[in-house]
Design an enzyme around this catalytic site. Structure first.
Site, PDB file in Angstrom:
ATOM      1  CB  ALA A  46      -2.481   2.886  -4.347  1.00  0.00           C
TER       2      ALA A  46
ATOM      3  CB  ALA B  43      -0.930   0.008   1.219  1.00  0.00           C
ATOM      4  CG  ASP B  44       2.607   5.134  -1.613  1.00  0.00           C
ATOM      5  OD1 ASP B  44       3.531   5.097  -0.782  1.00  0.00           O
ATOM      6  OD2 ASP B  44       2.384   6.126  -2.326  1.00  0.00           O
ATOM      7  CB  THR B  45      -1.099   6.450   2.675  1.00  0.00           C
ATOM      8  OG1 THR B  45      -1.718   5.184   2.900  1.00  0.00           O
ATOM      9  CG2 THR B  45      -2.076   7.555   3.083  1.00  0.00           C
TER      10      THR B  45
END
Length: 276
Positions: free
Chosen positions: A168, A129-131
């Protein structure tokens, strides 16, 4: 990951279960309801999760918050393998493409490194994940680089009032077949709108920054900790702001765990880039 992240107390009974307050005050004292078993609440009884609890689940992130969120759906035996991807894609890609391509690159880097792990075995799935924070003016914000950058970042978010948190999520499953690229990957981008309190003072921002609570977080604040004092309201998923939207993550897990034969005749490697 320790199972202490899961509730340890028995679940409360329904009113019509033996042992409940309603039962204790009932005149008849009879009920056909089944007594709740002792011990902690049962885990979510879903086929995909039941399978994964016996397998190697790799999280391509060192974030303790994401591990804690996965524990809420009963995935506590997580193998943490932080991605070594540089996360240096150009912001000119735009927020949606930037966050999605970063999360995908993280998963792919860990896949290449762990697929032939002879000690721990092949991953059953890889979750990455990437925030990011996207200011009202469209600027992508990373983690603050220092105290003054941190102060300036939070003042900007206050003065612009609203901003978006975009996460994502990528769930990847290595396939038994030799078909390229060797894995199936499902993706999703979640958006939550966060509104800062316009009356937050400079003094409060400075006091928060000096707690160092938000120095390792995109946008410089944590909604689940003291950073909540800066926020008036949110629109969307709370856990997305924490770092992993669980509802969407579970949906991706169930999709990627579908038997391979169900996908014959179709394109099993199409990535879903839906945005909510």
């Amino acid at each position: 990951m320790s199972k202490s992240l899961l509730p340890s107390e028995p679940p409360p009974p329904y009113e019509d279960e033996p042992g409940s307050n309603a039962q204790k005050t009932s005149a008849s004292g009879t009920s056909g309801a089944r007594r709740a078993p002792p011990g902690p609440p049962p885990l979510l009884n879903l086929p995909a999760l039941n399978t994964l609890r016996r397998e190697r689940v790799v999280l391509a992130s060192a974030s303790p918050r994401r591990r804690q969120l996965l524990a809420q759906i009963g995935l506590t035996n997580i193998d943490v393998c932080p991605s070594k991807f540089a996360e240096d894609l150009p912001h000119e890609l735009g927020a949606l493409n930037y966050v999605l391509e970063t999360a995908s690159a993280k998963a792919q880097e860990v896949y290449r490194r762990e697929i032939d792990n002879t000690e721990r075995g092949e991953p059953a799935i890889i979750i990455s994940a990437d925030t990011i924070i996207v200011s009202h003016a469209g600027r992508i914000l990373e983690k603050p680089r220092g105290e003054q950058d941190h102060i300036n970042m939070l003042k900007m978010l206050r003065d612009q009032v609203e901003h978006k948190v975009m996460t994502a999520v990528v769930v990847m499953k290595p396939l038994e077949s030799a078909v390229e690229p060797g894995y199936r990957m499902e993706t999703h981008v979640e958006e939550t709108t966060v509104k800062f309190d316009a009356h937050v003072t400079d003094e409060l921002i400075l006091a928060y920054v000096r707690t160092r609570d938000g120095n390792d977080k995109a946008g410089g604040y944590g909604i689940q900790t003291a950073g909540s004092i800066l926020i008036e309201k949110i629109e969307g998923a709370y856990d997305n702001v924490v770092g992993l939207p669980l509802r969407s993550t579970l949906r991706l897990i169930e999709k990627v765990m579908e038997p391979e034969e169900d996908e014959l005749g179709g394109d099993m490697f199409v990535e879903e880039e839906d945005e909510e």
